[in-house]
Each structure stands twice: as structure tokens, then as C-alpha cells.
Design an enzyme around this catalytic site. Sequence first.
Site, PDB file in Angstrom:
ATOM      1  N   LYS A  21       0.810  -1.220   0.000  1.00 42.98           N
ATOM      2  CA  LYS A  21       0.000   0.000   0.000  1.00 42.98           C
ATOM      3  C   LYS A  21       0.849   1.279   0.000  1.00 42.98           C
ATOM      4  O   LYS A  21       0.607   2.190  -0.792  1.00 42.98           O
ATOM      5  CB  LYS A  21      -0.897  -0.065   1.240  1.00 42.98           C
ATOM      6  CG  LYS A  21      -1.709   1.138   1.550  1.00 42.98           C
ATOM      7  CD  LYS A  21      -2.645   0.795   2.701  1.00 42.98           C
ATOM      8  CE  LYS A  21      -1.901   0.501   3.999  1.00 42.98           C
ATOM      9  NZ  LYS A  21      -1.740   1.670   4.876  1.00 42.98           N
ATOM     10  N   ARG A  69      -8.669   5.170   9.725  1.00 45.69           N
ATOM     11  CA  ARG A  69      -8.518   3.830  10.277  1.00 45.69           C
ATOM     12  C   ARG A  69      -9.811   3.355  10.953  1.00 45.69           C
ATOM     13  O   ARG A  69      -9.953   2.171  11.244  1.00 45.69           O
ATOM     14  CB  ARG A  69      -7.425   3.836  11.355  1.00 45.69           C
ATOM     15  CG  ARG A  69      -6.127   3.220  10.907  1.00 45.69           C
ATOM     16  CD  ARG A  69      -5.140   3.259  12.049  1.00 45.69           C
ATOM     17  NE  ARG A  69      -3.838   3.663  11.595  1.00 45.69           N
ATOM     18  CZ  ARG A  69      -2.981   2.848  10.982  1.00 45.69           C
ATOM     19  NH1 ARG A  69      -3.283   1.587  10.804  1.00 45.69           N
ATOM     20  NH2 ARG A  69      -1.817   3.283  10.581  1.00 45.69           N
ATOM     21  N   ARG A 123      10.623  -9.306   4.227  1.00 42.66           N
ATOM     22  CA  ARG A 123      10.818  -7.883   3.938  1.00 42.66           C
ATOM     23  C   ARG A 123      11.745  -7.230   4.957  1.00 42.66           C
ATOM     24  O   ARG A 123      11.834  -7.623   6.104  1.00 42.66           O
ATOM     25  CB  ARG A 123       9.482  -7.153   3.880  1.00 42.66           C
ATOM     26  CG  ARG A 123       8.890  -6.836   5.221  1.00 42.66           C
ATOM     27  CD  ARG A 123       7.720  -5.904   5.031  1.00 42.66           C
ATOM     28  NE  ARG A 123       6.987  -5.756   6.283  1.00 42.66           N
ATOM     29  CZ  ARG A 123       5.939  -4.957   6.401  1.00 42.66           C
ATOM     30  NH1 ARG A 123       5.505  -4.276   5.373  1.00 42.66           N
ATOM     31  NH2 ARG A 123       5.309  -4.859   7.555  1.00 42.66           N
ATOM     32  N   ARG A 174      12.192  -6.236  10.576  1.00 42.85           N
ATOM     33  CA  ARG A 174      11.477  -5.677  11.728  1.00 42.85           C
ATOM     34  C   ARG A 174      11.345  -6.722  12.806  1.00 42.85           C
ATOM     35  O   ARG A 174      10.996  -7.868  12.508  1.00 42.85           O
ATOM     36  CB  ARG A 174      10.073  -5.252  11.295  1.00 42.85           C
ATOM     37  CG  ARG A 174       9.931  -3.798  11.067  1.00 42.85           C
ATOM     38  CD  ARG A 174       8.592  -3.533  10.493  1.00 42.85           C
ATOM     39  NE  ARG A 174       7.544  -3.679  11.487  1.00 42.85           N
ATOM     40  CZ  ARG A 174       6.444  -2.922  11.473  1.00 42.85           C
ATOM     41  NH1 ARG A 174       6.293  -2.014  10.577  1.00 42.85           N
ATOM     42  NH2 ARG A 174       5.507  -3.108  12.384  1.00 42.85           N
ATOM     43  N   ARG A 208      -0.798  -9.826  13.574  1.00 46.26           N
ATOM     44  CA  ARG A 208      -0.935  -8.497  12.957  1.00 46.26           C
ATOM     45  C   ARG A 208      -1.986  -8.526  11.852  1.00 46.26           C
ATOM     46  O   ARG A 208      -2.757  -7.584  11.686  1.00 46.26           O
ATOM     47  CB  ARG A 208       0.402  -8.018  12.401  1.00 46.26           C
ATOM     48  CG  ARG A 208       1.369  -7.614  13.498  1.00 46.26           C
ATOM     49  CD  ARG A 208       2.688  -7.129  12.951  1.00 46.26           C
ATOM     50  NE  ARG A 208       2.529  -5.935  12.138  1.00 46.26           N
ATOM     51  CZ  ARG A 208       3.343  -5.592  11.148  1.00 46.26           C
ATOM     52  NH1 ARG A 208       4.347  -6.372  10.842  1.00 46.26           N
ATOM     53  NH2 ARG A 208       3.144  -4.495  10.473  1.00 46.26           N
TER      54      ARG A 208
END
Length: 220
Positions: free
Chosen positions: A15, A90, A126, A155, A167
Amino acid sequence: MALKVVMLGPPASGKGTQAVRLAQARGIPKISTGDILREAAQSGAELGRRAKALMDRGELLGDEEMIGIVKERLACPDAAKGYILDGFPRTVRQAEALDGMLRGEPLVVIDLAVPDAELLKRMQTRRVCGTCAAIAEPGSGRATCGRCGGELMTRADDSDEQVRQHRLDVYARDSKPLLDYYRGRSTCRSINGAQAPDQVAKELASEIDQTVAVVSGKRS
Ligand SMILES: [Zn+2]
């Protein structure tokens, strides 16, 4: 007509990257609440310190505060010719507030849909910049951040499988009311985000042009 777009999509859907590409292609700003808060945190501003404390605990700012931040940003001169929103709204409350700010102007809502299995795979591999938090282009083979030259790393919360799934579950739960809020609109489009990034960008551009054409036709 000013092009106003909201980008929705789960973590690792691409996104943010697509929002940047689209903004560059159309010459309008990409407005990301994550970027605004990170910049505020780095500048040491009061808002930034509070936002950082919340984000470190995995929480978000409240609706009214987020609405205030976005309203202020959208009032900046560069946003007059349009914008791509990433990370806002959100919640349904935030979406209603955004509709209020638009005063009846059309809003294109893009839902970037990617199956969980693909998202989990992407999250596992990633890398993000340790300095500016930008997500590295997958498969680029770069050792440093293309934006600021910072070191790329996995991460912490992407490295654990249960955390990754959690998540996605949290996103699915939290985004459902928002998607329900937008879904019935003719200006809300779902795009297959599991394709190669160039293909996604192409489809995104064509869906937006079609949507704008339909809306302008209706209004003229
Ligand atoms: Zn960076």
C-alpha cells in the site's frame, strides 16, 4: 477535479509503495499519518513525543487527535490539487470526519487485497530501514535504504510467525467496519495486490481513471 484517494490494505500489501508511485505519477502529495507522526517524533515536538510513547506500546492516537492532524495537513496549499491518503482513516469515526472535510467532493477508495499466505511470506522476508522506517523494495538486493541510506533490517515484529499472523488478524478485525462503511460506494474499488508491483500500479491507475470518469460524468 482534484484527485482525492484513500488507500486501504493490510500490512505488507504494498500500500505505501503504491501510494508513493501514484502520488508521483499524478503530481500530488502522498499523505501518510505514519510519516507525519514519525517526523513529529524526530523533531521532538509535543505531539511526536506522545505519539511515540503510544506507538512504542503498540497503540495509536485517538480519533479526534488523528482527525485534527489530518485536517491541518489537508489544509496545506499542496493538498489543494488532490492527495493520496495512507494510514487514514482507520476507523468509521475518522472516515465520517473525512467525508465532512470533503463537503461532497468525490473520494476514490482503493482496497489493496492480498491473501494472508502471500502477506505472511512477504512479512517474513521484507526489510525496513532502521533510520526512516521505509520498507525496502522486495527483491532489490540493496544493503541500504534507497530513501536515506540507512541500514536495512528485519522488523523485530516481522520475525516471529505468531506475531505476523496476529498483525493480520488485528488488521482484518479493525478494518472490517471501515470497509463495510465504504464498500457500497461506486468510488470504492478492490485491486489484486498479489500481482507484481508494476502490474498493481497499472491496474490502480486504470481503476482510478475509470472511477474519476464515472464520477465526472455523473456530476456534469
Ligand atoms: Zn531510510
